[in-house]
Write a protein that holds these residues in place. Structure first.
Motif, PDB file in Angstrom:
ATOM      1  N   ALA A 170      -7.542  14.437  -1.764  1.00 36.31           N
ATOM      2  CA  ALA A 170      -6.633  15.345  -1.055  1.00 36.31           C
ATOM      3  C   ALA A 170      -5.499  14.549  -0.434  1.00 36.31           C
ATOM      4  N   SER A 202      -3.645  -7.517   9.554  1.00 34.62           N
ATOM      5  CA  SER A 202      -2.384  -8.280   9.469  1.00 34.62           C
ATOM      6  C   SER A 202      -1.222  -7.446  10.018  1.00 34.62           C
ATOM      7  N   GLU A 228       2.325  -8.759  -1.600  1.00 31.59           N
ATOM      8  CA  GLU A 228       1.040  -8.056  -1.446  1.00 31.59           C
ATOM      9  C   GLU A 228      -0.105  -9.056  -1.656  1.00 31.59           C
ATOM     10  N   LYS A 229      -1.144  -8.953  -0.832  1.00 31.20           N
ATOM     11  CA  LYS A 229      -2.233  -9.948  -0.975  1.00 31.20           C
ATOM     12  C   LYS A 229      -3.168  -9.616  -2.136  1.00 31.20           C
ATOM     13  N   SER A 262      -2.752   5.650  11.204  1.00 27.71           N
ATOM     14  CA  SER A 262      -2.336   6.772  10.360  1.00 27.71           C
ATOM     15  C   SER A 262      -3.326   7.921  10.289  1.00 27.71           C
ATOM     16  N   ALA A 295       1.101  -3.527   6.378  1.00 29.37           N
ATOM     17  CA  ALA A 295      -0.090  -4.236   5.890  1.00 29.37           C
ATOM     18  C   ALA A 295      -1.398  -3.546   6.255  1.00 29.37           C
ATOM     19  N   ALA A 309       2.527   2.818   2.541  1.00 27.01           N
ATOM     20  CA  ALA A 309       3.783   2.677   3.291  1.00 27.01           C
ATOM     21  C   ALA A 309       4.696   1.659   2.618  1.00 27.01           C
ATOM     22  N   ALA A 369      -5.790   1.122   1.277  1.00 26.39           N
ATOM     23  CA  ALA A 369      -6.862   2.067   1.591  1.00 26.39           C
ATOM     24  C   ALA A 369      -6.978   3.174   0.541  1.00 26.39           C
ATOM     25  N   VAL A 370      -5.918   3.390  -0.239  1.00 28.04           N
ATOM     26  CA  VAL A 370      -5.935   4.441  -1.258  1.00 28.04           C
ATOM     27  C   VAL A 370      -6.316   3.886  -2.633  1.00 28.04           C
ATOM     28  N   ASN A 416      -3.524  14.586   2.850  1.00 28.10           N
ATOM     29  CA  ASN A 416      -3.880  15.219   4.124  1.00 28.10           C
ATOM     30  C   ASN A 416      -2.699  15.618   4.999  1.00 28.10           C
ATOM     31  N   SER A 470      -1.930   9.412   3.867  1.00 30.22           N
ATOM     32  CA  SER A 470      -1.293   8.705   2.752  1.00 30.22           C
ATOM     33  C   SER A 470       0.161   9.135   2.575  1.00 30.22           C
ATOM     34  N   SER A 478      -4.095  -1.425  -4.650  1.00 32.05           N
ATOM     35  CA  SER A 478      -4.341  -2.080  -3.364  1.00 32.05           C
ATOM     36  C   SER A 478      -4.290  -1.068  -2.229  1.00 32.05           C
ATOM     37  N   GLY A 486       0.854  -1.199   0.000  1.00 37.83           N
ATOM     38  CA  GLY A 486       0.000   0.000   0.000  1.00 37.83           C
ATOM     39  C   GLY A 486       0.880   1.235   0.000  1.00 37.83           C
ATOM     40  N   TYR A 516     -13.397   2.454   6.657  1.00 37.96           N
ATOM     41  CA  TYR A 516     -12.056   2.000   6.288  1.00 37.96           C
ATOM     42  C   TYR A 516     -12.200   0.812   5.342  1.00 37.96           C
ATOM     43  N   VAL A 571       0.140 -13.032   3.306  1.00 39.37           N
ATOM     44  CA  VAL A 571       1.123 -13.428   4.319  1.00 39.37           C
ATOM     45  C   VAL A 571       0.373 -13.745   5.608  1.00 39.37           C
ATOM     46  N   ASP A 622       0.008   2.456   8.855  1.00 40.74           N
ATOM     47  CA  ASP A 622      -0.942   2.035   9.889  1.00 40.74           C
ATOM     48  C   ASP A 622      -0.305   1.087  10.906  1.00 40.74           C
TER      49      ASP A 622
HETATM   50  C1  LIG Z   1     -11.986   6.093   2.976  1.00 46.70           C
HETATM   51  C2  LIG Z   1     -10.607   6.614   3.207  1.00 46.70           C
HETATM   52  C3  LIG Z   1     -10.312   7.928   2.921  1.00 46.70           C
HETATM   53  C4  LIG Z   1      -9.036   8.425   3.115  1.00 46.70           C
HETATM   54  N1  LIG Z   1      -8.810   9.708   2.755  1.00 46.70           N
HETATM   55  C5  LIG Z   1      -7.552  10.176   2.760  1.00 46.70           C
HETATM   56  C6  LIG Z   1      -7.289  11.446   2.178  1.00 46.70           C
HETATM   57  O1  LIG Z   1      -8.177  12.124   1.689  1.00 46.70           O
HETATM   58  N2  LIG Z   1      -6.002  11.867   2.175  1.00 46.70           N
HETATM   59  C7  LIG Z   1      -4.982  11.146   2.706  1.00 46.70           C
HETATM   60  O2  LIG Z   1      -3.831  11.590   2.646  1.00 46.70           O
HETATM   61  N3  LIG Z   1      -5.213   9.936   3.266  1.00 46.70           N
HETATM   62  C8  LIG Z   1      -6.473   9.433   3.305  1.00 46.70           C
HETATM   63  N4  LIG Z   1      -6.739   8.188   3.822  1.00 46.70           N
HETATM   64  C9  LIG Z   1      -5.700   7.496   4.615  1.00 46.70           C
HETATM   65  C10 LIG Z   1      -4.717   6.675   3.807  1.00 46.70           C
HETATM   66  O3  LIG Z   1      -5.398   5.936   2.884  1.00 46.70           O
HETATM   67  C11 LIG Z   1      -3.927   5.787   4.774  1.00 46.70           C
HETATM   68  O4  LIG Z   1      -3.349   6.601   5.744  1.00 46.70           O
HETATM   69  C12 LIG Z   1      -2.818   4.994   4.092  1.00 46.70           C
HETATM   70  O5  LIG Z   1      -3.324   4.271   3.013  1.00 46.70           O
HETATM   71  C13 LIG Z   1      -2.146   4.041   5.079  1.00 46.70           C
HETATM   72  O6  LIG Z   1      -1.099   3.406   4.411  1.00 46.70           O
HETATM   73  P1  LIG Z   1      -0.653   1.891   4.746  1.00 46.70           P
HETATM   74  O7  LIG Z   1       0.396   1.527   3.789  1.00 46.70           O
HETATM   75  O8  LIG Z   1      -0.396   1.766   6.189  1.00 46.70           O
HETATM   76  O9  LIG Z   1      -1.957   1.018   4.454  1.00 46.70           O
HETATM   77  P2  LIG Z   1      -2.588   0.668   3.033  1.00 46.70           P
HETATM   78  O10 LIG Z   1      -2.349   1.760   2.070  1.00 46.70           O
HETATM   79  O11 LIG Z   1      -3.994   0.266   3.299  1.00 46.70           O
HETATM   80  O12 LIG Z   1      -1.741  -0.586   2.544  1.00 46.70           O
HETATM   81  C14 LIG Z   1      -1.767  -1.838   3.179  1.00 46.70           C
HETATM   82  C15 LIG Z   1      -1.464  -2.907   2.142  1.00 46.70           C
HETATM   83  O13 LIG Z   1      -1.185  -4.155   2.770  1.00 46.70           O
HETATM   84  C16 LIG Z   1      -1.818  -5.194   2.034  1.00 46.70           C
HETATM   85  N5  LIG Z   1      -2.006  -6.320   2.946  1.00 46.70           N
HETATM   86  C17 LIG Z   1      -2.805  -6.352   4.040  1.00 46.70           C
HETATM   87  N6  LIG Z   1      -2.691  -7.527   4.663  1.00 46.70           N
HETATM   88  C18 LIG Z   1      -1.787  -8.249   3.964  1.00 46.70           C
HETATM   89  C19 LIG Z   1      -1.249  -9.558   4.129  1.00 46.70           C
HETATM   90  N7  LIG Z   1      -1.599 -10.332   5.157  1.00 46.70           N
HETATM   91  N8  LIG Z   1      -0.365 -10.004   3.216  1.00 46.70           N
HETATM   92  C20 LIG Z   1       0.026  -9.222   2.162  1.00 46.70           C
HETATM   93  N9  LIG Z   1      -0.463  -7.978   1.965  1.00 46.70           N
HETATM   94  C21 LIG Z   1      -1.352  -7.497   2.864  1.00 46.70           C
HETATM   95  C22 LIG Z   1      -3.104  -4.553   1.551  1.00 46.70           C
HETATM   96  O14 LIG Z   1      -3.693  -5.241   0.495  1.00 46.70           O
HETATM   97  C23 LIG Z   1      -2.621  -3.157   1.194  1.00 46.70           C
HETATM   98  O15 LIG Z   1      -2.161  -3.087  -0.133  1.00 46.70           O
HETATM   99  C24 LIG Z   1      -8.010   7.618   3.652  1.00 46.70           C
HETATM  100  C25 LIG Z   1      -8.303   6.289   3.950  1.00 46.70           C
HETATM  101  C26 LIG Z   1      -9.579   5.781   3.720  1.00 46.70           C
HETATM  102  C27 LIG Z   1      -9.890   4.352   3.999  1.00 46.70           C
END
Ligand SMILES: Cc1cc2nc3c(=O)[nH]c(=O)nc-3n(C[C@H](O)[C@H](O)[C@H](O)COP(=O)(O)OP(=O)(O)OC[C@H]3O[C@@H](n4cnc5c(N)ncnc54)[C@H](O)[C@@H]3O)c2cc1C
Length: 614
Positions: free
Chosen positions: A61, A227, A45-46, A374, A199, A24, A54-55, A63, A422, A52, A22, A220, A161, A412
């Motif tokens: 925007a 995970s 990545e799953k 996050s 994850a 991060a 949350a984005v 943020n 993001s 993939s 994702g 969300y 994973v 996260d």
């Molecule tokens: C509805 C919504 C609106 C948002 N709006 C904004 C906004 O306007 N502006 C902004 O800056 N941020 C926004 N965000 C926040 C932003 O999306 C998150 O802060 C950011 O995506 C977190 O990054 P991450 O890499 O931790 O998680 P994610 O981006 O979610 O990435 C996690 C990844 O891990 C993978 N994964 C999970 N479990 C496993 C596993 N067991 N094995 C292999 N892969 C796995 C998932 O498929 C995914 O690809 C929003 C989020 C949501 C849900």
């Protein structure tokens, strides 16, 4: 579909393994290559990193952007903002570290092709609020994924994973991970010198408002399956602030975002009778949290609190007053377009319910709780801080390394650092990767030892639900209820019900207490016992089973943390009925937990909060 006979074991060796591609994870993969030109960098990545996380659907925007080039904000300002919003408790060292680097991340996004809106008068990025900048973000994730794809030695998509592997030669050091391909069923063994977990957060651990055929509609991402927490918890990494679940105020039924409405369209809210209600709850809130209610901006949880109280007093629903703003054609367009980027479902809900916000003020609601690190919340793993900035007590080697050697995290996954969103998550991935490369280089020729017995034992456990189903299905003549196995959907619904009723979900108006939490733990333990009887009809259901396992472990952690913190620190997120007030004297601290997988016991402790910035 190959089940048992044709299943292959695929071995992958890496210097750095990034779990979750994702925001991060893409940041971590990109930066690993920058510092580790000659290293083998693998991202697993799953889903598919192209779309993939949350984005996945795009965003409107970014943020978290300081705007230091124009003197708009400084990193210290962001730390103060996050600290205030989280009622005093954030890891200031980690937050500062992200804030000082986040602008450079955003500049890279623009360089890679992300269209960022500009103010025509000043030429600066178009602000939506103090920290947000507006983007044309439909392709946000593909753009970021491209950078990761080009940087990685290999990207493995469609691998779920399930467990981390530990070094057989050195206690408390990670050695890789295992999982399975959700399309072919192949078993994957990743051996790595350093692992970065990225994850994502957790939805569907509390009962959602939308159930039945609508259950996929959560705020969300429904595929955020905890995970990020379960993988480190399983191997004994310490977690922090897991009680700090988040509740969002959003447009009802579609979870459409409200930020742009408040900030850009200058809309406001009122109760069902058209009255202003927030000020009515001032004294009540002050009695609970003291001066925190006077902070500016008012902390997110306290704004929820006023809504929850007003609705409970019988004066709902709370509505967003859109009728005034939408008379301006420009604002009307912006209002609708705001959903196109990421929540088009909200526009569909309004159309289906005959709501034209020009003529009807739409309802708001408070969501079910989510666990993430996050947003306006900071649950996650306890990590070492930056060498030049973290207090000594917060440093044990490498930046963003958890309490397990070689195990890093970002986004996260990492606790104590709210409001990274993001851009901050991508930035934290970069920070973790830089430290992980250093860790790998410091290791020199040493290779972590992966025990064949460990991964073969795990292989049996991972695929057992398919075997349970294969054998047990013969006992069923019709329907889905079996005397010998439990389907993942049944387990998920049971988990959500326990968390909802005992740990402060929507059905109790976010209220819990010590008695309820202890009973919740007993019920979670029973569900845990039943997990060895899960039945998976196919690989998709096998993935659901492992997502449930991860959600369950994270839920246990949330419940233990909620029980441990004997105060109500964040009214509006949850309430401890037996400790209704914020208690700075005893609880101005972080809560830490450690799970021992051999005994199944949790140890809880407090850790000090250091205020580095005045
Ligand atoms: C509805 C919504 C609106 C948002 N709006 C904004 C906004 O306007 N502006 C902004 O800056 N941020 C926004 N965000 C926040 C932003 O999306 C998150 O802060 C950011 O995506 C977190 O990054 P991450 O890499 O931790 O998680 P994610 O981006 O979610 O990435 C996690 C990844 O891990 C993978 N994964 C999970 N479990 C496993 C596993 N067991 N094995 C292999 N892969 C796995 C998932 O498929 C995914 O690809 C929003 C989020 C949501 C849900």
């Amino acid at each position: 579909m190959r089940l048992f006979g044709g299943r292959k074991t695929v071995f992958v060796d890496a210097d750095i393994l990034v779990i979750g591609g994702g925001m991060a994870g893409c940041g971590a993969t990109y930066e690993s290559r920058y510092w580790g030109r000659d290293l083998k960098i693998v991202c697993v990545e799953k889903a598919n990193i192209e779309r993939s996380g949350a984005v996945a659907q795009g965003l409107y925007a970014i943020n978290c952007y300081m705007g230091m080039q124009w003197g708009e904000n400084q990193p210290e300002d962001h730390v103060r903002y996050a600290r205030n919003d989280l009622m005093g408790l954030v890891r200031e060292d980690l937050g500062y570290d992200i804030a000082r680097h986040v602008d450079s991340t955003v500049h890279k996004f623009e360089e890679w092709g992300l269209p960022i809106m500009r103010d025509p008068k000043t030429g600066r990025y178009q602000r939506e609020g103090k920290w947000q900048i507006m983007i044309h973000g439909e392709s946000y994730k593909p753009i970021v994924a491209e950078a990761a794809r080009k940087a990685a030695t290999e990207v493995y998509n469609r691998i779920m994973v399930t467990h981390l592997l530990m070094d057989a030669a050195k206690a408390n050091r990670v050695a890789g991970a295992v999982g399975f391909n959700v399309r072919t069923g192949d078993f994957h063994v990743f051996r790595a010198k350093a692992v970065i977990v990225s994850a994502g957060g957790a939805s569907h651990i509390f009962q959602p408002r939308a159930v039945g055929e609508g259950m996929g509609r959560t705020w969300y991402a429904p595929w955020s399956s905890a995970s990020a927490y379960a993988l480190p918890i399983q191997v004994g990494a310490k977690m922090t602030q897991m009680e700090n679940r988040i509740v969002l105020t959003r447009f009802k039924d579609g979870y459409g975002p409200v930020g742009a409405y408040f900030l850009h369209l200058k809309t406001y809210t009122q109760n069902g009778y058209g009255e202003e209600y927030e000020s009515k709850w001032y004294d009540d809130t002050k009695a609970l949290v003291g001066d925190y209610v006077d902070r500016h901006p008012v902390p997110t949880c306290l704004r929820n609190h006023a809504i929850i109280k007003e609705v409970a007093a019988g004066r709902g629903p709370i509505r967003m007053v859109t009728k005034e703003a939408f008379q301006d054609p420009h604002k009307e367009t912006v209002g609708w377009e705001n959903f196109l980027g990421m929540t088009i479902g909200q526009a569909v809900v309004w159309a289906s319910q005959n709501i034209d916000p020009k003529h009807t003020n739409p309802e708001l609601t408070t969501s079910e709780p989510y666990v993430m690190g996050s947003h306006a919340t900071c649950s996650g793993a306890w990590a070492s801080g930056p060498e030049d900035y973290a207090p000594a007590e917060y440093q044990w080697g490498y930046n963003r390394m958890m309490t397990v050697d070689g195990l890093f995290g970002a986004g996260d996954t990492i606790g104590g650092t709210a409001h990274k969103f993001s851009s901050g998550s991508f930035t934290e991935g970069r920070i973790a990767a830089k430290a992980a490369v250093k860790y790998v280089k410091d290791m020199g020729q040493t290779q972590p030892q992966v025990s064949e017995r460990e991964y073969r034992d795990l292989e049996k456990v991972i695929y057992q639900p398919m075997e349970n189903y294969r054998v047990g299905r013969n006992e069923i003549v019709a329907g889905t209820v079996s005397p010998s196995y439990l389907l993942p959907i049944h387990g998920l619904q049971r988990l959500e019900k326990i968390m909802d009723e005992y740990v402060g979900g929507i059905s109790t108006n976010y209220m819990t207490n010590g008695v309820l939490l202890n009973r919740g733990l007993e019920l979670l333990a029973m569900l845990k016992e039943d997990m060895s009887h899960m039945g998976a009809e196919d690989l998709h259901q096998l993935q659901r089973t492992w997502e449930l396992n991860h959600r369950l472990l994270a839920s246990e952690s949330v419940t233990h943390h909620t029980l441990f913190r004997e105060e109500t620190r964040w009214p509006g997120y949850y309430y401890r009925g037996d400790h209704m007030k914020l208690d700075d004297e005893n609880w101005h601290c972080f809560t830490l937990s450690r799970y021992d997988r051999t005994t199944g016991k949790w140890e809880m402790e407090k850790a000090p909060v250091y205020h580095i910035i005045d």
